[in-house]
Design an enzyme around this catalytic site. Structure first.
Site, PDB file in Angstrom:
ATOM      1  N   HIS A  64       0.805  -1.227   0.000  1.00 33.12           N
ATOM      2  CA  HIS A  64       0.000   0.000   0.000  1.00 33.12           C
ATOM      3  C   HIS A  64       0.840   1.280   0.000  1.00 33.12           C
ATOM      4  CE1 HIS A  64      -4.452   1.052   1.127  1.00 33.12           C
ATOM      5  NE2 HIS A  64      -4.029   1.726   0.094  1.00 33.12           N
ATOM      6  N   HIS A  95      -6.354  -1.607   8.175  1.00 26.24           N
ATOM      7  CA  HIS A  95      -5.386  -0.837   8.965  1.00 26.24           C
ATOM      8  C   HIS A  95      -5.589   0.658   8.740  1.00 26.24           C
ATOM      9  CE1 HIS A  95      -3.644  -4.790   7.854  1.00 26.24           C
ATOM     10  NE2 HIS A  95      -3.317  -4.824   9.133  1.00 26.24           N
ATOM     11  N   HIS A 146       4.667   0.802   4.159  1.00 19.98           N
ATOM     12  CA  HIS A 146       3.256   0.550   3.809  1.00 19.98           C
ATOM     13  C   HIS A 146       2.317   0.857   4.969  1.00 19.98           C
ATOM     14  CE1 HIS A 146       2.479  -3.928   5.117  1.00 19.98           C
ATOM     15  NE2 HIS A 146       3.280  -3.321   5.950  1.00 19.98           N
ATOM     16  N   ASP A 149      -2.832   2.764   8.386  1.00 20.58           N
ATOM     17  CA  ASP A 149      -1.707   3.192   7.530  1.00 20.58           C
ATOM     18  C   ASP A 149      -1.296   4.631   7.812  1.00 20.58           C
ATOM     19  OD1 ASP A 149      -1.919   0.682   6.441  1.00 20.58           O
ATOM     20  OD2 ASP A 149      -2.469   1.324   4.428  1.00 20.58           O
ATOM     21  N   ASP A 188      -7.538  -1.512  -0.089  1.00 15.54           N
ATOM     22  CA  ASP A 188      -6.571  -2.518   0.360  1.00 15.54           C
ATOM     23  C   ASP A 188      -7.323  -3.830   0.508  1.00 15.54           C
ATOM     24  OD1 ASP A 188      -4.930  -4.193   1.994  1.00 15.54           O
ATOM     25  OD2 ASP A 188      -3.890  -2.424   2.764  1.00 15.54           O
ATOM     26  N   GLU A 217      -2.092  -4.614  -2.105  1.00 15.27           N
ATOM     27  CA  GLU A 217      -1.741  -5.662  -1.131  1.00 15.27           C
ATOM     28  C   GLU A 217      -2.118  -7.072  -1.568  1.00 15.27           C
ATOM     29  OE1 GLU A 217      -0.074  -5.409   2.001  1.00 15.27           O
ATOM     30  OE2 GLU A 217       0.298  -3.254   1.820  1.00 15.27           O
ATOM     31  N   ASP A 259      -9.650  -0.292   4.230  1.00 17.18           N
ATOM     32  CA  ASP A 259      -8.438  -0.950   4.742  1.00 17.18           C
ATOM     33  C   ASP A 259      -8.717  -1.538   6.126  1.00 17.18           C
ATOM     34  OD1 ASP A 259      -5.704  -1.504   5.460  1.00 17.18           O
ATOM     35  OD2 ASP A 259      -5.038   0.215   4.271  1.00 17.18           O
ATOM     36  N   ASP A 274      -6.843  -6.308   2.143  1.00 22.60           N
ATOM     37  CA  ASP A 274      -6.964  -6.855   3.508  1.00 22.60           C
ATOM     38  C   ASP A 274      -8.165  -6.292   4.261  1.00 22.60           C
ATOM     39  OD1 ASP A 274      -6.196  -4.438   4.828  1.00 22.60           O
ATOM     40  OD2 ASP A 274      -4.082  -5.029   4.838  1.00 22.60           O
TER      41      ASP A 274
HETATM   42 MN   LIG Z   1      -3.246  -0.556   3.647  1.00 20.57          MN
END
Ligand SMILES: [Mn+2]
Length: 302
Positions: free
Chosen positions: A95, A123, A138, A125, A225, A270, A121, A227
């Site tokens: 990312h 996360h 990332h 980030d 992303d 990702e 996402d 994930d």
């Molecule tokens: Mn990310």
């Protein structure tokens, strides 16, 4: 007036931003699997225009240097496609590629107005080198785009603050550290954490996010992303986190969103083909991108 821009697929071959560098092979794997042809079933104007690769960190001072240098080259390619009237579709890569993508979009519209960004996402980030234990780039693109962190990431095109805090919405976060959350809280960034997504549904969250990022801007984009999805639908990602967004919900909610004339660019990141299970994550990536880029006529009919 709604209009389909040609889709310019750009491979962002970067894994140097992550501890596990397998995402470096994500774009090439999706390309070889036939992503352009798959998107071309609904529209014939999807084509790969470039593959941009990061230099291995052994050739530069550090992972941050590698990502900073790569970001400049990726941004150049994205900027050129924007000027030609195409819609860049950046395929990661980890990312950290978002720094190049969205710096280019912000710079292309600079002088006309601000850009909005929806960031889906698991996360946040939003680390800076000061808050990150791993120093993995990332984990830093959101902070960098907001103007916080290493100058090599914040200062592409010689200016910082590519995205204003009020024009950014993060959806699906469920794994993060206190330092990055504190930065986003201090800046007033709207984060729809996973419990909110579960309660309201992804579609309601995305619709609200879209209204927010369009409100004070001249263009907006989506950085997805993989994930963010539940690992059942996307096991092959850099950093999977349990209890994510169901693929079916995301595909439904994102249908035709890129047909909005103010949608400037799309990014999907990702994908780690080395961790995929029976191609399930690649199929999810195809399904998401097909839905997002559905042509105007079909999107209206839907
Ligand atoms: Mn990310």
């Amino acid at each position: 007036m709604m209009k389909n821009k040609p889709l310019a697929l750009i491979g962002a071959e970067v894994g140097e931003g992550a501890s596990d560098s397998g995402c470096k092979w994500g774009a090439r794997a999706l390309r070889e699997r036939g992503l352009a042809q798959h998107l071309g079933e609904a529209r014939r104007d999807a084509r790969w225009v470039d593959m941009v690769g990061a230099r291995p960190e052994q050739e530069v001072q550090s992972r941050l240097d590698s990502v900073a240098e790569f970001s400049g080259r990726l941004a150049h390619v994205v900027h050129r496609q924007l000027r030609s009237g195409a819609m860049p579709v950046v395929i990661g890569g980890d990312h950290s590629c978002a720094v190049g993508t969205w710096s280019a979009v912000a710079d292309a519209w600079r002088g006309q107005g601000d850009i909005g960004l929806i960031w889906v996402d698991a996360h946040l980030d939003a680390h800076t080198p000061a808050t990150s234990d791993s120093l993995a780039p990332h984990g830093m693109p959101v902070a960098a785009l907001l103007g916080h962190g290493a100058p090599g990431l914040t200062s592409l095109y010689g200016w910082t603050g590519k995205v204003k805090p009020g024009n950014l919405v993060i959806i699906g976060a469920r794994s993060f550290e206190a330092g990055e959350r504190a930065l986003l809280d201090r800046l007033g960034v709207r984060v729809m954490y996973m419990p909110e997504v579960d309660r309201r549904g992804f579609a309601a969250c995305f619709d609200e996010a879209l209204a927010l990022v369009r409100r004070h801007t001249v263009a907006w984009g989506l950085s997805f992303d993989l994930d963010a999805l539940d690992p059942a639908d996307a096991p092959g990602t850099g950093t999977p986190v349990e209890a994510g967004i169901a693929l079916v919900d995301a595909v439904q909610a994102l249908r035709g969103c890129a047909a909005d004339p103010e949608c400037a660019a799309i990014e999907l990141t990702e994908y780690n083909p080395l961790h995929d299970v029976a191609g399930r994550t690649a199929q999810s990536a195809f399904a998401l991108l097909s839905s997002i880029t559905l042509p105007v006529a079909q999107a209206i009919a839907a």
